[in-house]
Every structure is written in structure tokens, then in C-alpha cells.
Design an enzyme around this catalytic site. Structure first.
Site, PDB file in Angstrom:
ATOM      1  N   LYS A  22      18.761 -17.143 -16.495  1.00  0.00           N
ATOM      2  CA  LYS A  22      20.030 -17.430 -15.805  1.00  0.00           C
ATOM      3  C   LYS A  22      19.734 -18.131 -14.485  1.00  0.00           C
ATOM      4  O   LYS A  22      20.352 -19.150 -14.154  1.00  0.00           O
ATOM      5  CB  LYS A  22      20.772 -16.129 -15.537  1.00  0.00           C
ATOM      6  N   ASN A  23      18.756 -17.610 -13.742  1.00  0.00           N
ATOM      7  CA  ASN A  23      18.528 -18.113 -12.387  1.00  0.00           C
ATOM      8  C   ASN A  23      17.758 -19.422 -12.328  1.00  0.00           C
ATOM      9  O   ASN A  23      17.683 -20.036 -11.262  1.00  0.00           O
ATOM     10  CB  ASN A  23      17.863 -17.024 -11.529  1.00  0.00           C
ATOM     11  N   CYS A 116      29.063  -9.744  -1.928  1.00  0.00           N
ATOM     12  CA  CYS A 116      29.125  -9.136  -3.267  1.00  0.00           C
ATOM     13  C   CYS A 116      28.571  -7.710  -3.151  1.00  0.00           C
ATOM     14  O   CYS A 116      28.233  -7.232  -2.076  1.00  0.00           O
ATOM     15  CB  CYS A 116      28.326  -9.961  -4.269  1.00  0.00           C
ATOM     16  N   ARG A 121      26.013 -12.094   1.891  1.00  0.00           N
ATOM     17  CA  ARG A 121      25.233 -13.172   1.281  1.00  0.00           C
ATOM     18  C   ARG A 121      25.371 -14.428   2.137  1.00  0.00           C
ATOM     19  O   ARG A 121      26.105 -15.347   1.797  1.00  0.00           O
ATOM     20  CB  ARG A 121      25.704 -13.428  -0.158  1.00  0.00           C
ATOM     21  N   ASP A 308      15.451  -7.952  -8.018  1.00  0.00           N
ATOM     22  CA  ASP A 308      16.324  -7.874  -9.195  1.00  0.00           C
ATOM     23  C   ASP A 308      15.860  -6.837 -10.207  1.00  0.00           C
ATOM     24  O   ASP A 308      16.557  -6.600 -11.191  1.00  0.00           O
ATOM     25  CB  ASP A 308      16.417  -9.242  -9.889  1.00  0.00           C
ATOM     26  N   ARG A 400      27.419 -10.827 -16.952  1.00  0.00           N
ATOM     27  CA  ARG A 400      27.126 -11.983 -16.096  1.00  0.00           C
ATOM     28  C   ARG A 400      25.678 -12.421 -16.267  1.00  0.00           C
ATOM     29  O   ARG A 400      25.361 -13.584 -16.110  1.00  0.00           O
ATOM     30  CB  ARG A 400      27.351 -11.621 -14.622  1.00  0.00           C
TER      31      ARG A 400
HETATM   32  C1  EPZ Z   1      18.695 -15.567  -5.777  1.00  0.00           C
HETATM   33  O1  EPZ Z   1      19.815 -15.347  -4.953  1.00  0.00           O
HETATM   34  C2  EPZ Z   1      19.025 -14.923  -7.105  1.00  0.00           C
HETATM   35  N1  EPZ Z   1      20.227 -15.528  -7.680  1.00  0.00           N
HETATM   36  C3  EPZ Z   1      19.261 -13.424  -6.918  1.00  0.00           C
HETATM   37  O2  EPZ Z   1      19.464 -12.863  -8.206  1.00  0.00           O
HETATM   38  C4  EPZ Z   1      18.004 -12.810  -6.316  1.00  0.00           C
HETATM   39  O3  EPZ Z   1      18.231 -11.442  -6.083  1.00  0.00           O
HETATM   40  C5  EPZ Z   1      17.676 -13.523  -4.997  1.00  0.00           C
HETATM   41  O4  EPZ Z   1      17.524 -14.941  -5.236  1.00  0.00           O
HETATM   42  C6  EPZ Z   1      16.389 -13.015  -4.372  1.00  0.00           C
HETATM   43  O5  EPZ Z   1      15.332 -13.188  -5.263  1.00  0.00           O
HETATM   44  C7  EPZ Z   1      20.122 -16.744  -8.277  1.00  0.00           C
HETATM   45  O6  EPZ Z   1      19.061 -17.346  -8.338  1.00  0.00           O
HETATM   46  C8  EPZ Z   1      21.376 -17.291  -8.895  1.00  0.00           C
HETATM   47  P1  EPZ Z   1      18.184 -15.572  -1.380  1.00  0.00           P
HETATM   48  P2  EPZ Z   1      19.910 -16.117  -3.523  1.00  0.00           P
HETATM   49  O7  EPZ Z   1      18.824 -16.706  -0.692  1.00  0.00           O
HETATM   50  O8  EPZ Z   1      19.212 -17.398  -3.591  1.00  0.00           O
HETATM   51  C9  EPZ Z   1      19.002 -13.984   2.997  1.00  0.00           C
HETATM   52  C10 EPZ Z   1      20.610 -11.706  -9.868  1.00  0.00           C
HETATM   53  O9  EPZ Z   1      20.782 -10.486 -10.012  1.00  0.00           O
HETATM   54  N2  EPZ Z   1      19.571 -15.313   3.265  1.00  0.00           N
HETATM   55  O10 EPZ Z   1      16.783 -15.733  -1.888  1.00  0.00           O
HETATM   56  O11 EPZ Z   1      21.333 -16.093  -3.115  1.00  0.00           O
HETATM   57  C11 EPZ Z   1      19.807 -13.198   1.973  1.00  0.00           C
HETATM   58  O12 EPZ Z   1      20.889 -12.519   2.605  1.00  0.00           O
HETATM   59  C12 EPZ Z   1      20.768 -12.321  -8.501  1.00  0.00           C
HETATM   60  O13 EPZ Z   1      20.293 -12.510 -10.793  1.00  0.00           O
HETATM   61  C13 EPZ Z   1      19.955 -15.622   4.575  1.00  0.00           C
HETATM   62  O14 EPZ Z   1      19.811 -14.819   5.489  1.00  0.00           O
HETATM   63  O15 EPZ Z   1      19.108 -15.110  -2.594  1.00  0.00           O
HETATM   64  C14 EPZ Z   1      18.774 -12.249   1.428  1.00  0.00           C
HETATM   65  O16 EPZ Z   1      18.641 -11.178   2.324  1.00  0.00           O
HETATM   66  C15 EPZ Z   1      21.232 -11.309  -7.463  1.00  0.00           C
HETATM   67  N3  EPZ Z   1      20.488 -16.849   4.813  1.00  0.00           N
HETATM   68  C16 EPZ Z   1      17.494 -13.085   1.426  1.00  0.00           C
HETATM   69  O17 EPZ Z   1      17.723 -14.156   2.346  1.00  0.00           O
HETATM   70  C17 EPZ Z   1      20.658 -17.782   3.813  1.00  0.00           C
HETATM   71  O18 EPZ Z   1      21.145 -18.897   4.100  1.00  0.00           O
HETATM   72  C18 EPZ Z   1      17.125 -13.673   0.075  1.00  0.00           C
HETATM   73  O19 EPZ Z   1      18.275 -14.293  -0.427  1.00  0.00           O
HETATM   74  C19 EPZ Z   1      20.270 -17.445   2.502  1.00  0.00           C
HETATM   75  C20 EPZ Z   1      19.727 -16.207   2.248  1.00  0.00           C
END
Ligand code: EPZ
Length: 421
Positions: A22-23, A116, A121, A308, A400
Site C-alpha cells: 500500500k505504502n 488521525c 500528522r 506500523d 484500508r
Molecule cells: C508513512 O506515513 C506511512 N504511510 C505510515 O504508515 C508510517 O507509519 C509512517 O510513514 C512512518 O513510517 C504511508 O506511507 C502512506 P512520516 P508518513 O512523515 O509519511 C513527523 C500505515 O499504517 N512529521 O514518516 O505520513 C510525523 O508526525 C501508515 O500504513 C513531521 O513532524 O509519516 C511523525 O512523527 C500509518 N513533519 C514522523 O515525522 C512532517 O512534515 C514520521 O512521519 C512530516 C512528518
């Protein structure tokens, strides 16, 4: 809304085929925006998140069809670079259209994604990266408005944040950089296999990306990209979920179409816990014969233990011979499953970013509430291992991110009945 009625305990035995990731699929579908024409994607899983992104791409002007498992995404016409709130609020990963739209159309209006179940996020690092590439960005009525008259310009950009790298933030900036003038270097880039798959797909489209799989990505901007055919990688999180399913039930599962090199941190913890993972030519065989041993786990950006799989592992450690400590360093609020597992007689206590898991002899079935996608999967695994009938409500969370999860588990002996309430 559907519910799962799960009879337990059951020891799972059988073979499960892992679906496409998915990701990886979500950002790669967005990357099709960069290459006018028809991109063909193979191995994309049948998930509601994928359907939501299809809807989003069609609102932009693309034609998106599925022809027996293959997605055909025709982006010849992208004449409405707007990602609407009523779609983005359903699936925040839709933010990954921002970079491609600005790069291709010189402007984009994308709703700020809401929070969420796993917490806040933010997208501040996405916006930082786009500004570094020369986009002008402001917020209006909850929308991100980004413009780049005259196109984007390459730059050295640091994309690290308080929790380390950002997966979709890296995807957005990487996609935008492929069409920027000059060279971009992304420091503290996410190294997840899904980003590697995206970068490989972009290079097949004609991009010039090096350092793939490392925290430093170098992108030589090009003037255009062309559509390609691409098969997305397997879903390592689905595979890890089923590895835990074998462990929590004391069963034996053969997983086909999964790459152990994407799950080294997970295999490390599973073996510590007493779960054996044997490599096969197309995946692995996962078994547990002895007791579940306690282990400490901390979630990290790849190649660390994935956030995850935190909830799923917690469900298994709830049955360990002793105490474990699980620390969540990516999404500190990602513990919606703790209260639900405690309803099933687990003994879990949250202490700041950690949960103390005091192992118990058995879990007892109960009605429980799914919350985020992975917490829901953890409740399903707990229900299979628990004594009695567990009812998991709000199963749409699971749909999802898991393709036909009850069919795959039932084929290995689980007793899960999906009911539409
Ligand atoms: C991706 O989300 C995945 N989703 C998530 O999987 C996964 O948990 C996450 O990466 C971490 O591995 C998809 O790929 C569609 P991040 P993403 O930006 O990219 C902070 C699932 O269950 N952050 O890597 O949105 C954020 O709050 C989903 O399949 C900022 O502070 O996650 C978090 O604490 C859930 N500012 C950390 O970084 C930003 O601009 C990592 O988030 C962006 C993120």
C-alpha cells in the site's frame, strides 16, 4: 459498518500470499502525474486507500482504470490541480500529490490533511522542502496553496524532523525535484523500501536519482518524464503482521512473495521472542513452538523496527513469560490499542512514550473497537489467540490497509466471520 466475529484460540497453519505494498503504491500512483500519458502499475493491492487516491487523481483530470489487477493511470490531462478536503480527510497520504502537481502544473491547492487515530500528522517538513525548491506556499481556508512560476530549482535540502526522517515528505520533495532545474540533494531522506521503490520507478520514467536507499538522495533535474510499466514491491508490513500471527497463535505460516531483507529488525525481535523465521526461495516459514519470551522494542525510521508493526507485536508480547517495554518514537500517541487489549485481559500500562507489557497467561475474548489500521490488525490477532468470541468493530479501518485479511487468515485455520451491521 462491518464487524469481525472471531472465535479463538486457534493455532494458524497454512500458506499466505503477501499483496503489493500500500505504502509503495500510493506515492507511485501520484508519481504518474509527472509523466503525461498512461502509466501501468502492477501488483497494486485492492484497498480502500487505493480507491480514495484513484478518486483524487480523477478529480485532477486523470483517467484511472483497473484492468484485471493492473492499474492504468492516464495523466495526459491534469487540468485541476486541486486536492479537496472531502477526499484528503479520508486519507491523509493524499498529500503526496503536492510535489508532483507543483512540478508539473506550476501550482497546486491541496487540503491540509487532518490528524488521525495515531496522533497529529504535521506536514511542515513537506512544506519546508517545497519552499527550498522555490515554491511559494501559503495557507488559505485550510488549503495549502503552492505556486512555482518559472518552475522549481534544485537545492541541498535537509528533511530531518523531531522524529527523524519523513516518508511522504521525502516522496513529495523527491518527486518535485525530478523536474526541477539543476541538482537537488535531499539530506536525512527516508530510507524505507517504499521510497526506494518510488525512486526506482521515477528513474525508469527518466529521472536521474542516485543514492537510492540511503539517507542522501541526489537528483539531477530533467525536463520531462515518460510513463512506464512498474510492479510495486511486496507489502512488508502485511508480511510482518502475518509473522506475528504465527507467533501469537503458536502456529506455522508459510509466507509467499515477501522479502526478508525488508524486515531484518522485525526478524531480530521475533527471534528474541522465540519465533523462528526460516527463509525460503520466495519468502519465509514462521513458527513458534516454545513459550513467548519478553523483549524490549523501540520503533525507529527504517531500517529500525517499524512503527506500523508496534501494535501487532504488543498483542503478542501481552502473552509473554515476563515483562516487555515497547517505546514508540515515531508517533508517540500511537497507543489506541492499549485500552482495547486491556479489555481482553492484557496487562498494559502506558508510561509516556512507552508501554510496560506485563505478560499474562491468556487473553480473554471481548468486544473491542478498531481505531487505526494497524491497531485494528493487532486486535484481530489478539482475537484469534484469545479464548472465546471477540467482536472487532469498525473493520473499515482494516480494509484500508489489508487486502481480504479474513480470507487469508481463515485459509490458515482462523475462524473470522465478517458481519455487516
Ligand atoms: C508513512 O506515513 C506511512 N504511510 C505510515 O504508515 C508510517 O507509519 C509512517 O510513514 C512512518 O513510517 C504511508 O506511507 C502512506 P512520516 P508518513 O512523515 O509519511 C513527523 C500505515 O499504517 N512529521 O514518516 O505520513 C510525523 O508526525 C501508515 O500504513 C513531521 O513532524 O509519516 C511523525 O512523527 C500509518 N513533519 C514522523 O515525522 C512532517 O512534515 C514520521 O512521519 C512530516 C512528518
Amino acid at each position: 459498518m462491518d464487524t469481525f466475529h472471531i472465535e479463538g484460540p486457534v493455532r494458524l497453519e497454512g500458506t499466505i500470499d503477501i499483496s503489493g505494498s500500500k505504502n509503495a503504491s500510493l506515492p507511485i500512483m501520484a508519481a504518474a502525474i509527472l509523466a503525461p500519458g498512461t502509466t501501468i502499475l502492477r501488483g497494486v493491492p485492492r484497498l480502500s486507500d487505493i480507491s480514495v487516491l484513484k478518486q483524487l487523481l480523477e478529480r485532477l483530470g486523470a483517467k484511472v482504470d483497473r484492468d484485471n489487477g493492473d492499474w492504468q493511470i492516464d495523466t495526459s490531462r491534469i487540468d485541476n490541480p486541486v486536492g479537496e478536503y472531502e477526499i484528503l480527510r479520508k486519507m491523509r497520504a493524499g498529500i503526496c500529490i503536492l510535489g508532483p502537481l507543483v512540478a508539473r502544473c506550476g501550482r497546486a491547492e491541496v487540503s491540509m490533511p487532518g490528524g488521525c487515530a495515531i496522533g497529529d500528522r504535521p506536514v511542515d517538513i513537506h512544506l519546508h522542502g517545497m519552499r527550498e525548491l522555490g515554491a511559494k506556499i501559503y495557507l488559505e481556508n485550510g488549503n495549502i496553496v503552492a505556486t512555482a512560476e518559472g518552475g522549481l530549482r534544485g537545492k541541498r535540502i535537509f528533511l530531518g524532523g523531531p522524529f527523524g526522517s519523513t516518508v511522504l515528505g521525502t516522496a513529495n520533495v523527491l518527486m518535485a525535484a525530478t523536474l526541477a532545474k539543476g541538482t537537488t540533494v535531499i539530506e536525512s531522506a527516508a530510507c524505507e523500501p517504499e521510497i526506494e521503490d518510488l525512486a526506482n520507478c521515477l528513474n525508469a520514467m527518466g529521472a536521474k536519482i542516485s543514492g537510492i536507499g540511503s539517507p542522501r538522495l541526489t537528483v539531477e533535474g530533467v525536463t520531462s518524464l515518460r510513463p512506464v510499466e512498474h510492479r510495486v514491491i511486496e507489502d512488508r508490513i502485511e508480511a510482518g503482521t502475518f509473522m506475528v500471527a504465527a507467533g501469537i497463535t503458536g502456529g506455522r505460516l508459510r509466507l509467499r512473495n515477501c522479502r526478508l531483507e525488508h524486515l531484518l529488525a522485525v526478524v531480530d525481535r521475533l527471534e528474541r521472542i522465540g519465533v523462528t523465521v526460516e527463509a525460503t526461495e520466495d519468502g519465509c516459514v514462521v513458527t513458534r513452538t516454545g513459550r513467548i519470551k519478553p523483549a524490549d522494542v523501540t520503533t525507529q525510521p527504517y531500517p529500525g523496527f517499524p512503527t506500523d508493526l508496534q501494535a501487532q507485536l504488543m498483542a503478542m508480547l501481552a502473552l509473554a513469560d515476563g515483562n516487555s517495554v515497547i517505546t514508540e518514537k515515531i508517533f508517540p500517541d500511537r497507543f489506541m490499542h492499549v485500552a482495547e487489549l486491556n479489555r481482553m485481559a492484557a496487562n498494559l500500562r502506558k508510561e509516556g512514550p512507552s508501554v510496560i507489557v506485563a505478560g499474562v497467561q491468556r487473553l480473554i475474548a471481548a468486544p473491542v473497537m478498531a481505531s487505526d489500521l494497524r491497531a485494528s490488525a493487532a486486535l484481530v490477532l489478539a482475537g484469534i489467540a484469545a479464548r472465546g468470541k471477540t467482536i472487532v468493530n469498525r473493520v473499515y479501518h482494516i480494509d484500508r490497509g489489508y487486502e481480504r485479511i479474513e480470507e487469508k487468515l481463515n485459509a490458515a485455520g482462523a475462524k473470522i466471520l465478517r458481519k455487516s451491521e
